[in-house]
Design an enzyme around this catalytic site. Structure first.
Site, PDB file in Angstrom:
ATOM      1  N   GLU A  27      -6.167 -10.502  -1.375  1.00 14.35           N
ATOM      2  CA  GLU A  27      -7.283 -10.230  -0.089  1.00 14.35           C
ATOM      3  C   GLU A  27      -8.394  -9.937  -0.761  1.00 14.35           C
ATOM      4  OE1 GLU A  27      -5.884  -6.881   2.118  1.00 14.35           O
ATOM      5  OE2 GLU A  27      -3.614  -7.580   1.824  1.00 14.35           O
ATOM      6  N   GLU A  35       0.826  -1.114  -0.145  1.00 10.60           N
ATOM      7  CA  GLU A  35      -0.153  -0.087  -0.193  1.00 10.60           C
ATOM      8  C   GLU A  35       0.911   1.160   0.260  1.00 10.60           C
ATOM      9  OE1 GLU A  35      -2.834  -0.487   3.235  1.00 10.60           O
ATOM     10  OE2 GLU A  35      -3.567  -2.429   2.609  1.00 10.60           O
TER      11      GLU A  35
HETATM   12  O1  G3I Z   1      -3.916  -7.892  18.636  1.00  6.09           O
HETATM   13  C1  G3I Z   1      -4.729  -6.973  19.284  1.00  6.09           C
HETATM   14  C2  G3I Z   1      -5.198  -7.867  20.261  1.00  6.09           C
HETATM   15  O2  G3I Z   1      -4.154  -7.951  21.366  1.00  6.09           O
HETATM   16  C3  G3I Z   1      -6.225  -6.760  21.220  1.00  6.09           C
HETATM   17  O3  G3I Z   1      -6.958  -7.670  22.156  1.00  6.09           O
HETATM   18  C4  G3I Z   1      -7.360  -6.447  19.993  1.00  6.09           C
HETATM   19  C5  G3I Z   1      -8.544  -5.504  20.392  1.00  6.09           C
HETATM   20  O4  G3I Z   1      -8.989  -4.960  19.513  1.00  6.09           O
HETATM   21  O5  G3I Z   1      -6.879  -6.035  18.841  1.00  6.09           O
HETATM   22  C6  G3I Z   1      -6.075  -6.756  18.329  1.00  6.09           C
HETATM   23  O6  G3I Z   1      -5.378  -6.239  17.262  1.00  6.09           O
HETATM   24  C7  G3I Z   1      -6.106  -6.279  15.923  1.00  6.09           C
HETATM   25  C8  G3I Z   1      -5.283  -7.133  14.884  1.00  6.09           C
HETATM   26  O7  G3I Z   1      -6.302  -6.959  13.785  1.00  6.09           O
HETATM   27  C9  G3I Z   1      -5.623  -8.633  15.223  1.00  6.09           C
HETATM   28  O8  G3I Z   1      -6.815  -8.905  15.529  1.00  6.09           O
HETATM   29  C10 G3I Z   1      -6.128  -4.567  15.686  1.00  6.09           C
HETATM   30  O9  G3I Z   1      -6.839  -3.992  16.511  1.00  6.09           O
HETATM   31  C11 G3I Z   1      -6.754  -4.659  14.319  1.00  6.09           C
HETATM   32  O10 G3I Z   1      -6.809  -3.246  13.923  1.00  6.09           O
HETATM   33  C12 G3I Z   1      -6.096  -5.391  13.253  1.00  6.09           C
HETATM   34  O11 G3I Z   1      -6.873  -5.382  12.106  1.00  6.09           O
HETATM   35  C13 G3I Z   1      -6.552  -5.925  11.110  1.00  6.09           C
HETATM   36  C14 G3I Z   1      -5.963  -4.735   9.936  1.00  6.09           C
HETATM   37  O12 G3I Z   1      -5.120  -5.338   8.801  1.00  6.09           O
HETATM   38  C15 G3I Z   1      -5.006  -3.821  10.537  1.00  6.09           C
HETATM   39  O13 G3I Z   1      -4.456  -2.839   9.600  1.00  6.09           O
HETATM   40  C16 G3I Z   1      -6.919  -7.057  10.246  1.00  6.09           C
HETATM   41  O14 G3I Z   1      -7.341  -8.069  11.313  1.00  6.09           O
HETATM   42  C17 G3I Z   1      -6.533  -7.466   9.045  1.00  6.09           C
HETATM   43  O15 G3I Z   1      -7.411  -8.237   8.309  1.00  6.09           O
HETATM   44  C18 G3I Z   1      -6.323  -6.275   8.111  1.00  6.09           C
HETATM   45  O16 G3I Z   1      -5.508  -6.739   6.878  1.00  6.09           O
HETATM   46  C19 G3I Z   1      -5.309  -5.668   6.019  1.00  6.09           C
HETATM   47  C20 G3I Z   1      -4.090  -6.260   5.212  1.00  6.09           C
HETATM   48  O17 G3I Z   1      -2.975  -6.624   6.087  1.00  6.09           O
HETATM   49  C21 G3I Z   1      -3.807  -5.145   4.358  1.00  6.09           C
HETATM   50  N1  G3I Z   1      -4.617  -4.650   3.262  1.00  6.09           N
HETATM   51  C22 G3I Z   1      -6.033  -4.312   3.991  1.00  6.09           C
HETATM   52  C23 G3I Z   1      -6.363  -5.399   5.036  1.00  6.09           C
HETATM   53  C24 G3I Z   1      -7.700  -5.127   5.518  1.00  6.09           C
HETATM   54  O18 G3I Z   1      -7.723  -3.975   6.467  1.00  6.09           O
END
Ligand code: G3I
Length: 434
Positions: free
Chosen positions: A317, A212
């Site tokens: 994705e 990105e």
């Molecule tokens: O790990 C913490 C955990 O300790 C905590 O308890 C919890 C509470 O909300 O949060 C957890 O972290 C989260 C993480 O996912 C794991 O579940 C983050 O808040 C959350 O923001 C994160 O979201 C991920 C996102 O990327 C972050 O940018 C999504 O799962 C994931 O599907 C998403 O994937 C991205 C690709 O990497 C790149 N392209 C876009 C795509 C969708 O956003």
């Protein structure tokens, strides 16, 4: 149904990676802070073995060149495995959460083994998870994913080495709390890439090296990486990656690459990498799509444009939101967008109406039909998750919605789209005999 095979636009072979010493020299120059402009080579030198195939070749030859299984028997039985059904054409992947990798979700892993032959970490191979504190790496979840991939006879894709999200704040900070110097950030990037890619050398098929980096108009996104390292930060990252694991495939990955301006930006970026002697094996089109966007023609135009660079195309994705898009939100996947939950934008909390379910099936079918048309140029299609319950779509661009973006329900029941895709692949196999 007829699946019509079409030649990928100008997808002829261009070049293999250059001599190893050239690459080491490039990396050394980058590490010393020099721009790589003077090691530019012509595009025709840069890509010969990686090329997507020419659409004019016979399917079996195409398949062999792309490392795919050739179709020798007519596929009349749709079967019950997506990975088997699509094996003649491209890898079929999914992304696994930390809980899934740890085996904490009942029933998920057997389903994954049944349907997918390529695994990506949804989160656990991002910088924040691998190196939360400087110099302290935690490979436990990534190692578990590698073991799972080996056990399931699936390939493993590394996601991702350089991204502006999910990178700890310390990476960009200097000892005084202000921005890190160029030298310090370069040293950290070098250490991260060498340590991570070195650990998995020979075990990971390919890496999303840079994720990105582009704005919607195709220009470079304003991020700490760019501000501190300079406009050639992505060249640096790819050169380091190529040096760390010369056999790994290297990918550029982004969302909304169907948009013409962003498509052109990605082509420009890949051409610059090629001109600097980098072998870009693939361009990842994140498929964060909806029921009515993007137009299939835009996706097709991007597949053709990317295949013409000599790189393979990957749909990296894939998910299809069925929810209304808030007016304020841009479509795509810019996770910095965070809106307040609105009930009117969350209409299916108690289940998906039959007509919307049907629309979702038709949308998956239409997209995969397009992917099959261009299977000679497409090496992998990866769903961004196994089932609706885990999908990031439930939380974007507002937390707390109920979306239905993937191929399996929250209770792991296959959706009608699974049946439709199995059938599509089977019919396509029939066509391929002619
Ligand atoms: O790990 C913490 C955990 O300790 C905590 O308890 C919890 C509470 O909300 O949060 C957890 O972290 C989260 C993480 O996912 C794991 O579940 C983050 O808040 C959350 O923001 C994160 O979201 C991920 C996102 O990327 C972050 O940018 C999504 O799962 C994931 O599907 C998403 O994937 C991205 C690709 O990497 C790149 N392209 C876009 C795509 C969708 O956003």
């Amino acid at each position: 149904m007829t699946v019509f095979k079409r030649a990928a636009a100008d997808g002829h072979c261009r070049a293999g990676a250059g001599p190893r010493n050239l690459l080491l020299g490039l990396a050394a120059l980058l590490l010393s802070g020099c721009a790589p402009d003077h090691v530019v080579r012509s595009a025709s030198e840069v890509h010969a073995g990686s090329a997507a195939s020419s659409g004019s070749a016979a399917p079996a030859a195409n398949a062999a060149r792309a490392g795919k299984a050739a179709v020798t028997e007519p596929a009349t039985d749709p079967g019950n495995s997506l990975r088997q059904a699509f094996a003649p054409y491209f890898l079929l992947g999914t992304a696994l959460s930390a809980q899934q990798i740890a085996g904490q979700e009942r029933g998920t892993l057997p389903l994954v083994q049944q349907h997918f032959n390529s695994l990506t970490a949804e989160n656990v191979m991002k910088w924040q998870l691998l190196q939360p504190v400087e110099g302290q790496f935690d490979f436990s979840a990534a190692d578990a994913l590698l073991a799972l991939a080996e056990q399931q006879d699936s390939v493993l894709i590394g996601h991702t080495l350089l991204w502006h999200e999910q990178t700890p704040a310390w990476v960009f900070q200097g000892p005084d709390g202000g921005p890190a110097s160029r030298e310090l950030l370069l040293a950290r990037l070098t250490s991260h890439i060498q340590t991570v890619m070195g650990r998995y050398r020979g075990k990971i098929k390919g890496w999303d090296v840079v994720n990105e980096a582009l704005n919607e108009d195709g220009s470079l996104r304003d991020t700490p990486w760019r501000r501190i390292l300079g406009d050639d930060f992505y060249l640096t990252a790819f050169a380091l990656a190529q040096q760390a694991d010369p056999a790994a495939e290297l990918y550029y990955n982004d969302f909304n690459l169907f948009k013409p301006a962003k498509r052109q930006g990605a082509v420009r970026l890949v051409r610059q990498l090629q001109a600097a002697g980098i072998k870009v094996a693939g361009i990842g089109m994140q498929g964060h799509y909806g029921l009515d966007f993007p137009a299939l023609q835009e996706v097709e135009d991007s597949i053709r444009a990317f295949a013409a660079t000599g790189a393979q195309v990957m749909i990296t994705e894939l998910d299809i939101t069925v929810l209304p898009n808030p007016e304020q939100a841009q479509i795509g996947a810019d996770v910095s967008q965070k809106l307040a939950l609105q009930a009117r934008l969350n209409p299916y909390t108690t289940g998906l109406p039959a007509n919307v379910s049907q629309a979702l099936t038709e949308r998956y079918h239409a997209l995969f039909r397009l992917f099959l048309q261009y299977e000679a140029s497409i090496s992998r299609v990866t769903l961004w998750g196994v089932h609706d319950g885990q999908s990031w779509r439930n939380g974007f661009p507002m937390q707390g919605r109920t979306d239905y973006a993937l191929l399996f329900d929250r209770d792991l029941t296959p959706k009608p789209a699974v049946t439709a895709l199995l059938q599509l692949a089977a019919e396509s196999g029939g066509e391929r005999r002619e």
